[in-house]
Design an enzyme around this catalytic site. Sequence first.
Site, PDB file in Angstrom:
ATOM      1  N   ARG A 124       0.856  -1.190   0.000  1.00  0.00           N
ATOM      2  CA  ARG A 124       0.000   0.000   0.000  1.00  0.00           C
ATOM      3  C   ARG A 124       0.884   1.229   0.000  1.00  0.00           C
ATOM      4  O   ARG A 124       1.997   1.209   0.512  1.00  0.00           O
ATOM      5  CB  ARG A 124      -0.885   0.011   1.250  1.00  0.00           C
ATOM      6  CG  ARG A 124      -2.063  -0.928   1.174  1.00  0.00           C
ATOM      7  CD  ARG A 124      -3.017  -0.729   2.336  1.00  0.00           C
ATOM      8  NE  ARG A 124      -2.496  -1.262   3.568  1.00  0.00           N
ATOM      9  CZ  ARG A 124      -2.063  -0.533   4.585  1.00  0.00           C
ATOM     10  NH1 ARG A 124      -2.083   0.797   4.525  1.00  0.00           N
ATOM     11  NH2 ARG A 124      -1.598  -1.110   5.679  1.00  0.00           N
ATOM     12  N   TYR A 178      -1.305  -3.693  -6.714  1.00  0.00           N
ATOM     13  CA  TYR A 178      -1.223  -4.312  -5.388  1.00  0.00           C
ATOM     14  C   TYR A 178      -2.600  -4.320  -4.696  1.00  0.00           C
ATOM     15  O   TYR A 178      -3.321  -3.313  -4.735  1.00  0.00           O
ATOM     16  CB  TYR A 178      -0.196  -3.563  -4.511  1.00  0.00           C
ATOM     17  CG  TYR A 178      -0.209  -4.087  -3.097  1.00  0.00           C
ATOM     18  CD1 TYR A 178       0.412  -5.292  -2.798  1.00  0.00           C
ATOM     19  CD2 TYR A 178      -0.911  -3.431  -2.098  1.00  0.00           C
ATOM     20  CE1 TYR A 178       0.357  -5.814  -1.511  1.00  0.00           C
ATOM     21  CE2 TYR A 178      -0.972  -3.940  -0.809  1.00  0.00           C
ATOM     22  CZ  TYR A 178      -0.338  -5.132  -0.522  1.00  0.00           C
ATOM     23  OH  TYR A 178      -0.409  -5.655   0.738  1.00  0.00           O
ATOM     24  N   LYS A 208      -9.724  -2.334   1.176  1.00  0.00           N
ATOM     25  CA  LYS A 208      -9.415  -1.199   2.057  1.00  0.00           C
ATOM     26  C   LYS A 208     -10.136   0.072   1.596  1.00  0.00           C
ATOM     27  O   LYS A 208     -10.624   0.858   2.408  1.00  0.00           O
ATOM     28  CB  LYS A 208      -7.908  -0.935   2.076  1.00  0.00           C
ATOM     29  CG  LYS A 208      -7.068  -2.134   2.466  1.00  0.00           C
ATOM     30  CD  LYS A 208      -7.345  -2.561   3.873  1.00  0.00           C
ATOM     31  CE  LYS A 208      -6.350  -3.616   4.326  1.00  0.00           C
ATOM     32  NZ  LYS A 208      -6.653  -4.094   5.673  1.00  0.00           N
ATOM     33  N   HIS A 228     -11.364  -2.327  10.909  1.00  0.00           N
ATOM     34  CA  HIS A 228     -10.244  -3.180  10.500  1.00  0.00           C
ATOM     35  C   HIS A 228     -10.122  -4.323  11.505  1.00  0.00           C
ATOM     36  O   HIS A 228      -9.217  -4.333  12.332  1.00  0.00           O
ATOM     37  CB  HIS A 228      -8.977  -2.299  10.482  1.00  0.00           C
ATOM     38  CG  HIS A 228      -7.791  -2.938   9.836  1.00  0.00           C
ATOM     39  ND1 HIS A 228      -6.506  -2.551  10.127  1.00  0.00           N
ATOM     40  CD2 HIS A 228      -7.683  -3.914   8.917  1.00  0.00           C
ATOM     41  CE1 HIS A 228      -5.666  -3.263   9.407  1.00  0.00           C
ATOM     42  NE2 HIS A 228      -6.348  -4.097   8.666  1.00  0.00           N
ATOM     43  N   SER A 286      -1.579  -4.178  10.616  1.00  0.00           N
ATOM     44  CA  SER A 286      -0.934  -5.172   9.754  1.00  0.00           C
ATOM     45  C   SER A 286       0.291  -5.730  10.475  1.00  0.00           C
ATOM     46  O   SER A 286       0.950  -5.012  11.227  1.00  0.00           O
ATOM     47  CB  SER A 286      -0.476  -4.517   8.453  1.00  0.00           C
ATOM     48  OG  SER A 286      -1.464  -3.654   7.981  1.00  0.00           O
ATOM     49  N   CYS A 302       0.536  -8.007  12.869  1.00  0.00           N
ATOM     50  CA  CYS A 302       0.422  -8.312  14.301  1.00  0.00           C
ATOM     51  C   CYS A 302      -0.284  -9.649  14.529  1.00  0.00           C
ATOM     52  O   CYS A 302      -0.860  -9.884  15.589  1.00  0.00           O
ATOM     53  CB  CYS A 302      -0.325  -7.206  15.030  1.00  0.00           C
ATOM     54  SG  CYS A 302       0.645  -5.712  15.220  1.00  0.00           S
ATOM     55  N   ASP A 362     -10.059  -9.645   8.293  1.00  0.00           N
ATOM     56  CA  ASP A 362      -9.527  -8.298   8.041  1.00  0.00           C
ATOM     57  C   ASP A 362     -10.534  -7.171   8.284  1.00  0.00           C
ATOM     58  O   ASP A 362     -10.160  -6.135   8.799  1.00  0.00           O
ATOM     59  CB  ASP A 362      -9.012  -8.220   6.596  1.00  0.00           C
ATOM     60  CG  ASP A 362      -8.111  -7.018   6.352  1.00  0.00           C
ATOM     61  OD1 ASP A 362      -7.334  -6.646   7.255  1.00  0.00           O
ATOM     62  OD2 ASP A 362      -8.174  -6.436   5.247  1.00  0.00           O
ATOM     63  N   ARG A 415       2.234 -12.210  -0.756  1.00  0.00           N
ATOM     64  CA  ARG A 415       0.864 -12.471  -0.310  1.00  0.00           C
ATOM     65  C   ARG A 415       0.264 -13.702  -0.968  1.00  0.00           C
ATOM     66  O   ARG A 415       0.688 -14.110  -2.038  1.00  0.00           O
ATOM     67  CB  ARG A 415      -0.024 -11.266  -0.707  1.00  0.00           C
ATOM     68  CG  ARG A 415       0.379  -9.950  -0.044  1.00  0.00           C
ATOM     69  CD  ARG A 415      -0.323  -9.808   1.261  1.00  0.00           C
ATOM     70  NE  ARG A 415       0.042  -8.611   1.993  1.00  0.00           N
ATOM     71  CZ  ARG A 415      -0.760  -8.054   2.897  1.00  0.00           C
ATOM     72  NH1 ARG A 415      -1.945  -8.548   3.161  1.00  0.00           N
ATOM     73  NH2 ARG A 415      -0.356  -6.991   3.575  1.00  0.00           N
TER      74      ARG A 415
HETATM   75  C1  OXD Z   1      -3.280  -4.544   5.568  1.00  0.00           C
HETATM   76  C2  OXD Z   1      -3.830  -5.686   4.822  1.00  0.00           C
HETATM   77  O1  OXD Z   1      -2.337  -3.905   5.094  1.00  0.00           O
HETATM   78  O2  OXD Z   1      -4.757  -6.328   5.328  1.00  0.00           O
HETATM   79  O3  OXD Z   1      -3.799  -4.255   6.659  1.00  0.00           O
HETATM   80  O4  OXD Z   1      -3.374  -5.970   3.702  1.00  0.00           O
HETATM   81 MN    MN Z   2      -5.606  -5.364   7.057  1.00  0.00          MN
END
Ligand code: OXD
Ligand code: MN
Length: 587
Positions: free
Chosen positions: A72, A200, A209, A229, A251, A253, A276, A373
């Site tokens: 991102r 991406y 997002k 989130h 992200s 964690c 997510d 990913r």
């Molecule tokens: C993030 C994702 O960046 O879920 O939080 O990809």
């Molecule tokens: Mn996320």
Amino acid sequence: MRPLERWVEEQAKLTKPDRVYWCDGSEEEARRIIEIGIKEEKICGNPIFAPLNGMTFPNSFYHRSHPTDVARIEHLTYVCHTDKDTAGPNNNWMDPEEAKAKMTKLSDGCMKGRTMYVLPYMMGHPDSPYSKACVQLTDISYVAISMRIMTRMTKKVLDKIGNNKDFVRGLHSVGDFDPKKRFIMHFPNEHFVWSIGSGYGGNALLGKKCFSLRIASYLGQQEEWLAEHMVIVGAQDPSGDTTYIAAALPSACGKTNLAMMESVLPGYKIWTVGDDIAWMNVGPDGRLWAINPETGFFGVAPGTSMKTNPNMMKTLTKGTFYPTLFTNTALDTDKNEPWWEGSDGAIPKKLTDWQGNKWDPTKGTKAAHPNSRFTVSAYQCPTLSPLFENPKGVPISAILFGGKRMHLNPLIVEGTDWQNNVFLGARMGSETTAAASHKEGIVRRDPMAMLPFCGYNMADYFKHWLNMGKKLVYQPKVFSVNWFRINDKGKYLWPGFGQNARVLKWVIDRVHNRVPAQKTPIGLIPYIKDIDLKGLNIPKEDMEELFRIDHDGWLKEAGDIGDFFKGFGGRMPREMWDELNRMKAEL
Ligand code: OXD
Ligand code: MN
């Protein structure tokens, strides 16, 4: 012509694709688009998709992105409200007219020589009162296929939209991948996202997002619901009861691990609803009901293994008619399998790195990109909740707010009332880790793990959270969690992963008022005897350290939190300052 068709025609006039193709979301169509990605479309001369070993990774494909396009891009992401203060200091802002003029220029002819795919999709179950009908345009097969995995893509959405002007729109083009011409623009009042220059996930799968968090959070404020989130899980206890928990974690964690955790406690089982995003509404019964608007997982590959997340490994290798994509991992060239740091087993002899070069272990570089990913269907997940398709969602009894903190934050803390609960979320931060040197990392404040995703002024967002508490007849209990605290030798105090079930057990016990808690200046903490530690050899001192309140450290933290709050000026709700001042006084 209906508004949707007119809109598509206007975008085609601007972007000038060679052809426009309306997707129906069928299996046969997915096969055809993958074929196009294998044989026709390219990025830097590489095909978009390469088939992987069908014996071990059925219906799976390897994808390499443009090397500059791997994450991102927060500095090129804008939220374009008419008024800058509505976007707030937490967002980059551009005037909507200026943003559109800029994007129009960049988009003129950007799809020349390519196909424009029209993707009709639902965020949420089509029968859900909380779902939204959306359409995204894109010019790359990778995004078309990813959206089919991540959302409910079906022609029926077109009937749902009908003559309506009010559908959610996304216009996406990879352009020429030039980072200087890369922008992700959000127009919350028009339910519109316009993205160029990146393929991406977070920049290009506009249902995720961009819509489900940034725009939806703003819609939520207007319509009295929450777009968060958050992971959603059902935690089943030995009596067979399931307690639904939503958890916000930044992200990296362990959010996806939590979503499909294999509990170490006998009789406890985790059911996965989402990994997510959670959309949460006050139901007619006055409880908080959550749906996961997505149908897939877009997860970080490195670190995923049978040890850390066996259910994800099973999800990835199950193989159904939904394809699975691996992006920017390394490739075991002998076996034609994806590979990443932290994979099970020995390092393969012949590895190609994420950029397509032979990997040389002596060079100290990573074979897989750290943000490589997978994109995989939730329907392949062995722990998928039986209520995954319930249009109403699941009733939430507990909310967790987390972050990565090597010091200071106890393993778990409970809020004392709704105002304090909101403060608990607002005070969260996460460390940019410096674990190797055991130095304290740099803390980035990340309230509710929403800093990069809140589509409006975060001060107003806190106000909205305060108001939502008043709408709820039955408020969930709220906690902060931290799996990452270390001792003075730099060793993690808590084992994490499946052992986190022990923490969830305490959460469930609190929800059902089975155990007491002790009051501290930062909230309620457990009596250590109430945490089930059977079969775990944690020294008593370590458990005490996990819950030690470092008063000086917390006073310094209070200063940091205050500095963050000050950034929002007079818009910051007074209640948040009251909570901060009360915490300071009690410390
Ligand atoms: C993030 C994702 O960046 O879920 O939080 O990809
Ligand atoms: Mn996320």
